[in-house]
Design a protein around this motif. Structure first.
Motif, PDB file in Angstrom:
ATOM      1  N   GLN A  22       0.813  -1.211   0.000  1.00  0.00           N
ATOM      2  CA  GLN A  22       0.000   0.000   0.000  1.00  0.00           C
ATOM      3  C   GLN A  22       0.853   1.270   0.000  1.00  0.00           C
ATOM      4  OE1 GLN A  22      -2.472  -0.585   3.407  1.00  0.00           O
ATOM      5  NE2 GLN A  22      -3.862  -1.926   2.312  1.00  0.00           N
ATOM      6  N   ALA A  23       2.113   1.134   0.339  1.00  0.00           N
ATOM      7  CA  ALA A  23       2.947   2.329   0.429  1.00  0.00           C
ATOM      8  C   ALA A  23       2.958   3.090  -0.884  1.00  0.00           C
ATOM      9  CB  ALA A  23       4.367   1.950   0.822  1.00  0.00           C
ATOM     10  N   GLN A  24       3.130   2.362  -2.008  1.00  0.00           N
ATOM     11  CA  GLN A  24       3.208   3.044  -3.287  1.00  0.00           C
ATOM     12  C   GLN A  24       1.863   3.630  -3.702  1.00  0.00           C
ATOM     13  OE1 GLN A  24       4.760   0.260  -2.542  1.00  0.00           O
ATOM     14  NE2 GLN A  24       6.910   0.725  -2.941  1.00  0.00           N
ATOM     15  N   ASN A  78       4.639 -11.339  18.373  1.00  0.00           N
ATOM     16  CA  ASN A  78       4.251 -10.191  17.552  1.00  0.00           C
ATOM     17  C   ASN A  78       3.421  -9.220  18.372  1.00  0.00           C
ATOM     18  OD1 ASN A  78       5.289 -11.013  14.933  1.00  0.00           O
ATOM     19  ND2 ASN A  78       3.660 -12.544  14.888  1.00  0.00           N
ATOM     20  N   GLU A  79       3.516  -7.952  18.000  1.00  0.00           N
ATOM     21  CA  GLU A  79       2.669  -6.917  18.595  1.00  0.00           C
ATOM     22  C   GLU A  79       1.535  -6.607  17.626  1.00  0.00           C
ATOM     23  OE1 GLU A  79       1.914  -4.097  21.753  1.00  0.00           O
ATOM     24  OE2 GLU A  79       3.454  -5.634  21.576  1.00  0.00           O
ATOM     25  N   TYR A  80       0.299  -6.559  18.153  1.00  0.00           N
ATOM     26  CA  TYR A  80      -0.860  -6.239  17.327  1.00  0.00           C
ATOM     27  C   TYR A  80      -1.500  -4.961  17.838  1.00  0.00           C
ATOM     28  CZ  TYR A  80      -0.274 -10.839  15.319  1.00  0.00           C
ATOM     29  OH  TYR A  80       0.254 -11.923  14.663  1.00  0.00           O
ATOM     30  N   THR A  81      -1.744  -4.025  16.922  1.00  0.00           N
ATOM     31  CA  THR A  81      -2.262  -2.706  17.275  1.00  0.00           C
ATOM     32  C   THR A  81      -3.577  -2.456  16.556  1.00  0.00           C
ATOM     33  OG1 THR A  81      -0.003  -1.864  17.556  1.00  0.00           O
ATOM     34  CG2 THR A  81      -1.764  -0.228  17.316  1.00  0.00           C
ATOM     35  N   VAL A  82      -4.569  -2.006  17.312  1.00  0.00           N
ATOM     36  CA  VAL A  82      -5.894  -1.697  16.787  1.00  0.00           C
ATOM     37  C   VAL A  82      -6.083  -0.181  16.804  1.00  0.00           C
ATOM     38  CG1 VAL A  82      -8.373  -1.952  17.150  1.00  0.00           C
ATOM     39  CG2 VAL A  82      -6.836  -3.900  17.573  1.00  0.00           C
ATOM     40  N   ILE A  83      -6.415   0.401  15.665  1.00  0.00           N
ATOM     41  CA  ILE A  83      -6.666   1.834  15.531  1.00  0.00           C
ATOM     42  C   ILE A  83      -8.145   2.036  15.208  1.00  0.00           C
ATOM     43  CG2 ILE A  83      -6.018   3.981  14.375  1.00  0.00           C
ATOM     44  CD1 ILE A  83      -3.669   2.772  15.766  1.00  0.00           C
ATOM     45  N   VAL A  84      -8.826   2.885  15.996  1.00  0.00           N
ATOM     46  CA  VAL A  84     -10.268   3.109  15.823  1.00  0.00           C
ATOM     47  C   VAL A  84     -10.503   4.497  15.218  1.00  0.00           C
ATOM     48  CG1 VAL A  84     -12.518   3.179  16.945  1.00  0.00           C
ATOM     49  CG2 VAL A  84     -10.725   1.658  17.835  1.00  0.00           C
ATOM     50  N   TYR A  85     -11.225   4.523  14.098  1.00  0.00           N
ATOM     51  CA  TYR A  85     -11.575   5.761  13.397  1.00  0.00           C
ATOM     52  C   TYR A  85     -13.074   6.028  13.550  1.00  0.00           C
ATOM     53  CZ  TYR A  85      -7.034   5.354  11.010  1.00  0.00           C
ATOM     54  OH  TYR A  85      -5.704   5.260  10.730  1.00  0.00           O
ATOM     55  N   GLY A 100      12.310  -4.534   6.843  1.00  0.00           N
ATOM     56  CA  GLY A 100      12.235  -4.083   8.227  1.00  0.00           C
ATOM     57  C   GLY A 100      11.918  -2.602   8.287  1.00  0.00           C
ATOM     58  N   ASN A 101      11.890  -2.071   9.495  1.00  0.00           N
ATOM     59  CA  ASN A 101      11.559  -0.661   9.686  1.00  0.00           C
ATOM     60  C   ASN A 101      12.739   0.257   9.380  1.00  0.00           C
ATOM     61  OD1 ASN A 101       9.871   1.492  10.349  1.00  0.00           O
ATOM     62  ND2 ASN A 101      10.451   1.455  12.505  1.00  0.00           N
ATOM     63  N   PHE A 102      13.897  -0.298   9.060  1.00  0.00           N
ATOM     64  CA  PHE A 102      15.051   0.550   8.752  1.00  0.00           C
ATOM     65  C   PHE A 102      14.781   1.458   7.564  1.00  0.00           C
ATOM     66  CE2 PHE A 102      15.681  -3.571   6.659  1.00  0.00           C
ATOM     67  CZ  PHE A 102      15.860  -3.197   5.341  1.00  0.00           C
ATOM     68  N   ASN A 113       2.920  -5.685  14.263  1.00  0.00           N
ATOM     69  CA  ASN A 113       4.224  -5.071  14.496  1.00  0.00           C
ATOM     70  C   ASN A 113       4.321  -3.659  13.916  1.00  0.00           C
ATOM     71  OD1 ASN A 113       5.173  -7.372  15.848  1.00  0.00           O
ATOM     72  ND2 ASN A 113       5.800  -8.324  13.922  1.00  0.00           N
ATOM     73  N   ASN A 114       3.168  -2.995  13.792  1.00  0.00           N
ATOM     74  CA  ASN A 114       3.111  -1.621  13.279  1.00  0.00           C
ATOM     75  C   ASN A 114       3.748  -1.473  11.902  1.00  0.00           C
ATOM     76  OD1 ASN A 114       1.764  -0.238  15.564  1.00  0.00           O
ATOM     77  ND2 ASN A 114       3.573  -0.925  16.683  1.00  0.00           N
ATOM     78  N   ASP A 115       3.726  -2.556  11.165  1.00  0.00           N
ATOM     79  CA  ASP A 115       4.184  -2.559   9.780  1.00  0.00           C
ATOM     80  C   ASP A 115       3.037  -2.036   8.920  1.00  0.00           C
ATOM     81  OD1 ASP A 115       4.791  -3.187   7.144  1.00  0.00           O
ATOM     82  OD2 ASP A 115       5.259  -5.293   7.531  1.00  0.00           O
ATOM     83  N   TRP A 116       3.252  -0.890   8.250  1.00  0.00           N
ATOM     84  CA  TRP A 116       2.188  -0.272   7.461  1.00  0.00           C
ATOM     85  C   TRP A 116       1.621  -1.241   6.421  1.00  0.00           C
ATOM     86  CZ3 TRP A 116       0.653   3.830   9.873  1.00  0.00           C
ATOM     87  CH2 TRP A 116       1.560   4.732  10.455  1.00  0.00           C
ATOM     88  N   ASN A 117       2.449  -2.133   5.886  1.00  0.00           N
ATOM     89  CA  ASN A 117       1.993  -3.044   4.839  1.00  0.00           C
ATOM     90  C   ASN A 117       1.121  -4.181   5.360  1.00  0.00           C
ATOM     91  OD1 ASN A 117       3.405  -1.696   2.759  1.00  0.00           O
ATOM     92  ND2 ASN A 117       5.289  -2.736   3.323  1.00  0.00           N
TER      93      ASN A 117
END
Length: 422
Positions: free
Chosen positions: A25-27, A391-398, A331-333, A208-212
């Protein structure tokens, strides 16, 4: 109130697609990778234990990077508000911030006592020249002196208006029980009146807060009073993957754990031991920071200005590929991006996939990722997928109330797969 069977079928189809491949999705979302002379971009909260640019509204983020051309160029930045899908919104800058939406970098210095010269740039937002007023998705662009965008980064600012309770589980599908994690969560909104939560609320989940890695547009399975339940049995699932590999160049002159040798040739060269693809091997625990990196050095006091660079040489033994996919160091680098710089090349003489990249001194996580000809990431092909992986899992609420012109971010919740509930 339960969702109907048609919606559930659509949800299952969506998740199945995500399970096989992560779309790049980055591109597609206004993300511009950095040019070759811009290195070591860090964009994170001031908390040294935090790695992801997601903070409460009013808290600070720090953006820093190095320009290895070392010419002390005048760079500026621009902050834009985005909608739920990371497209620039139609809000004017005065609606989402006070001060200047565009300003220049004022804090920059040349490196010293390093073989690789560079200019280090640093910025904190918000600052005395701009303050963000509303929650939401944001895009920061770094511009050269001609106003051309050098690179972009995403960040999220949220206001905690709801509570989010998240749990991680092993898949209940017998064919995937050893390979996948299933995420369930509950949103409590006692102080927020929702007229139609299926239309007003959108939820994203990241691994893991990986945008993809994002699974987007998740709707509640049912509602009970002021609670929204997202308790799909296996409807929100991720390949668990494998622990990240790592190297540490804090002692840049010496071979250490995972580093085979070092060599000085104008600048430092760091040769890592050859990795073998782990997909067909048993799971082995590696302590990691979930794909992130930490700049550090034992050779100086200030890694920002005195940390040196080395060319890091990677090699991977992966006999099963047969040139079907491209292999990337991931990776996040570099903000989880797939670029020519982190692409590996097969060397027929050595029989290995190889790549060389420039890294500043520090501790780095990385993994190997296969990308097919349609430019889709396969998150498990090279390194395998094991339910034991942490792994870390993050939920974002809009939240977007009917008639509103922008998407608010009103909640954040997280959990770790170390605490699997089955």
């Amino acid at each position: 109130m339960h969702i109907d069977s048609v919606f559930l079928k659509k949800m299952v189809i969506l998740v199945v697609i995500v399970l096989f491949f992560f779309q790049l999705q980055a591109q597609q979302n206004n993300i511009i990778p950095a040019p070759s002379h811009i290195k070591t971009i860090e964009f994170k909260p001031l908390d040294p234990e935090a790695y992801t640019p997601i903070v409460k509204l009013g808290e600070k983020l720090r953006l820093s990077f190095d320009d290895i051309n070392a010419e002390q160029r005048i760079y500026s930045y621009k902050i834009e508000h985005c909608d739920y899908n990371w497209q620039v919104s139609n809000l004017s800058s005065t609606e989402y911030m006070t001060g200047y939406a565009t300003d220049r970098f004022r804090n920059y210095q040349n490196s010293f006592n390093t073989l690789q010269y560079y200019t280090h740039y640093e910025l904190e937002i918000p600052n005395e020249n701009n303050r963000i007023k509303i929650s939401g998705n944001y895009l920061i662009s770094v511009l050269d002196n001609n106003g051309k965008v050098l690179f972009t980064r995403r960040f999220i600012m949220y206001q905690p208006r709801v509570n989010v309770a998240v749990t991680a589980h092993r898949s209940t599908d017998p064919s995937k029980i050893n390979e996948q994690h299933s995420i369930q969560f509950q949103i409590n909104h006692p102080n927020l009146l929702l007229n139609d939560p299926y239309q007003e609320i959108n939820v994203d989940v990241y691994q893991n807060n990986d945008w993809n890695s994002v699974i987007k547009g998740i709707k509640p399975r049912n509602t009970r009073g002021t609670q929204l339940w997202y308790n799909y049995v296996d409807g929100i699932s991720f390949w668990a993957g494998n622990e990240y590999l790592y190297f540490d160049t804090k002692e840049i002159r010496n071979a250490t754990n995972n580093i085979f040798k070092t060599r000085l040739d104008n600048i430092f060269n760091t040769y890592l031991y050859t990795n073998e693809a782990r997909g067909s091997r048993p799971y082995a625990f590696y302590p990691d920071v979930n794909g992130n990196f930490v700049l550090r050095t034992l050779d100086a006091e200030d890694v920002s200005l005195e940390g040196d660079y080395s060319l890091v040489h990677f090699s991977l033994k992966y006999d099963e590929n047969f040139d079907q996919d491209d292999i990337y160091i991931y990776g996040n680098f570099n903000d989880w991006q797939i670029t020519p710089e982190n692409k590996m090349t097969y060397n027929p003489d050595s029989g290995l996939y190889e790549a060389t990249m420039l890294f500043k001194q520090g501790f780095y996580n990385y993994t190997y990722m296969a990308v097919n000809k349609d430019f889709r990431i396969n998150p498990y092909k090279v390194e395998g997928s094991f339910y034991q992986t942490e792994n870390e899992y993050t939920v974002i609420v809009y939240y977007r109330k009917f008639g509103d012109r922008y998407d608010q971010v009103i909640g954040l919740g997280s959990t770790n797969s170390e605490r699997l509930l089955n």
